[in-house]
Design a protein around this motif. Structure first.
Motif, PDB file in Angstrom:
ATOM      1  N   TYR A  57     -10.567  10.484   5.525  1.00 43.10           N
ATOM      2  CA  TYR A  57      -9.204  10.357   6.079  1.00 43.10           C
ATOM      3  C   TYR A  57      -9.100  10.977   7.566  1.00 43.10           C
ATOM      4  O   TYR A  57      -9.158  12.231   7.627  1.00 43.10           O
ATOM      5  N   ILE A  76     -12.410  -0.593   4.119  1.00 45.20           N
ATOM      6  CA  ILE A  76     -11.018  -0.595   3.285  1.00 45.20           C
ATOM      7  C   ILE A  76     -10.077   0.600   4.126  1.00 45.20           C
ATOM      8  O   ILE A  76     -10.503   1.835   4.270  1.00 45.20           O
ATOM      9  N   CYS A 117      -6.579   2.344   4.102  1.00 41.96           N
ATOM     10  CA  CYS A 117      -5.503   2.957   3.053  1.00 41.96           C
ATOM     11  C   CYS A 117      -4.194   3.536   3.827  1.00 41.96           C
ATOM     12  O   CYS A 117      -3.433   3.941   3.069  1.00 41.96           O
ATOM     13  N   ARG A 118      -4.377   3.630   5.143  1.00 45.00           N
ATOM     14  CA  ARG A 118      -3.302   4.476   5.816  1.00 45.00           C
ATOM     15  C   ARG A 118      -2.899   3.734   6.894  1.00 45.00           C
ATOM     16  O   ARG A 118      -3.382   2.877   7.629  1.00 45.00           O
ATOM     17  N   ASP A 129      -6.953  -4.282   4.322  1.00 44.05           N
ATOM     18  CA  ASP A 129      -6.059  -3.044   4.760  1.00 44.05           C
ATOM     19  C   ASP A 129      -4.722  -3.126   3.855  1.00 44.05           C
ATOM     20  O   ASP A 129      -3.997  -4.055   3.841  1.00 44.05           O
ATOM     21  N   PHE A 130      -5.077  -2.064   2.957  1.00 45.08           N
ATOM     22  CA  PHE A 130      -3.728  -1.782   1.959  1.00 45.08           C
ATOM     23  C   PHE A 130      -2.467  -1.318   2.803  1.00 45.08           C
ATOM     24  O   PHE A 130      -1.650  -1.266   1.872  1.00 45.08           O
ATOM     25  N   SER A 131      -2.745  -0.978   3.685  1.00 44.88           N
ATOM     26  CA  SER A 131      -1.392  -0.464   4.700  1.00 44.88           C
ATOM     27  C   SER A 131      -0.594  -1.346   5.237  1.00 44.88           C
ATOM     28  O   SER A 131       0.448  -1.024   5.799  1.00 44.88           O
ATOM     29  N   GLN A 132      -1.140  -2.575   5.276  1.00 41.68           N
ATOM     30  CA  GLN A 132      -0.213  -3.783   5.835  1.00 41.68           C
ATOM     31  C   GLN A 132      -0.194  -3.534   7.113  1.00 41.68           C
ATOM     32  O   GLN A 132       1.211  -4.009   7.616  1.00 41.68           O
TER      33      GLN A 132
END
Length: 106
Positions: A20, A36, A38-39, A70-73
Motif C-alpha cells: 500500500y 490489482i 484497491c485504493r 481496479d476495485f477502486s473504480q
C-alpha cells in the motif's frame, strides 16, 4: 525485510507482491503481468505510475499483456481525464457493471 521480498518477486521466486503506497513510483519490475488496485486516487500522475508498473510492453522488457483490475473504480470516477487515457485506444478496457460472488469474470 521489504527488500528481500521485492528481490524474490523480481527473480520469480514469489508470484504475488502486495503493498500500500510503497511500490507506486520508482519501482521497476517489468515482467509484471497483473495489477490489482484497491485504493482510490485523485492524482492522475500517481495513477499512471501505478498502472505503469505493468504497462512496459515487450519493447521495454515488459510483458505482452497486463491485466489491471481496479476495485477502486478510478476509471469510472475520473473518466477519460485520467492520465492513462492517452493509451486507451491501444488497450482493451472492460468495465464490470456488476459482480456476484458466484461469478467468475475472465
Amino acid at each position: 525485510m521489504r527488500r528481500i521480498h521485492i528481490a524474490a518477486f523480481k527473480r520469480g521466486e514469489i508470484e504475488f507482491l502486495f503493498n500500500y503506497g510503497v511500490l507506486t513510483t520508482g519501482f521497476d519490475a517489468p515482467k509484471t503481468d497483473h495489477l490489482i488496485i484497491c485504493r482510490p486516487t485523485s492524482s492522475q500522475i500517481l495513477y499512471e505510475q501505478m498502472v505503469g508498473r505493468g504497462l512496459r510492453g515487450p519493447k521495454f522488457g515488459g510483458t505482452e499483456q497486463c491485466k489491471i483490475i481496479d476495485f477502486s473504480q478510478n476509471i469510472t470516477r475520473h473518466g477519460k481525464s485520467l492520465a492513462y487515457a492517452r493509451f486507451i485506444k491501444d488497450w482493451e478496457v472492460q468495465q464490470v457493471k456488476s459482480f456476484k460472488e458466484d461469478e467468475v469474470i475472465v
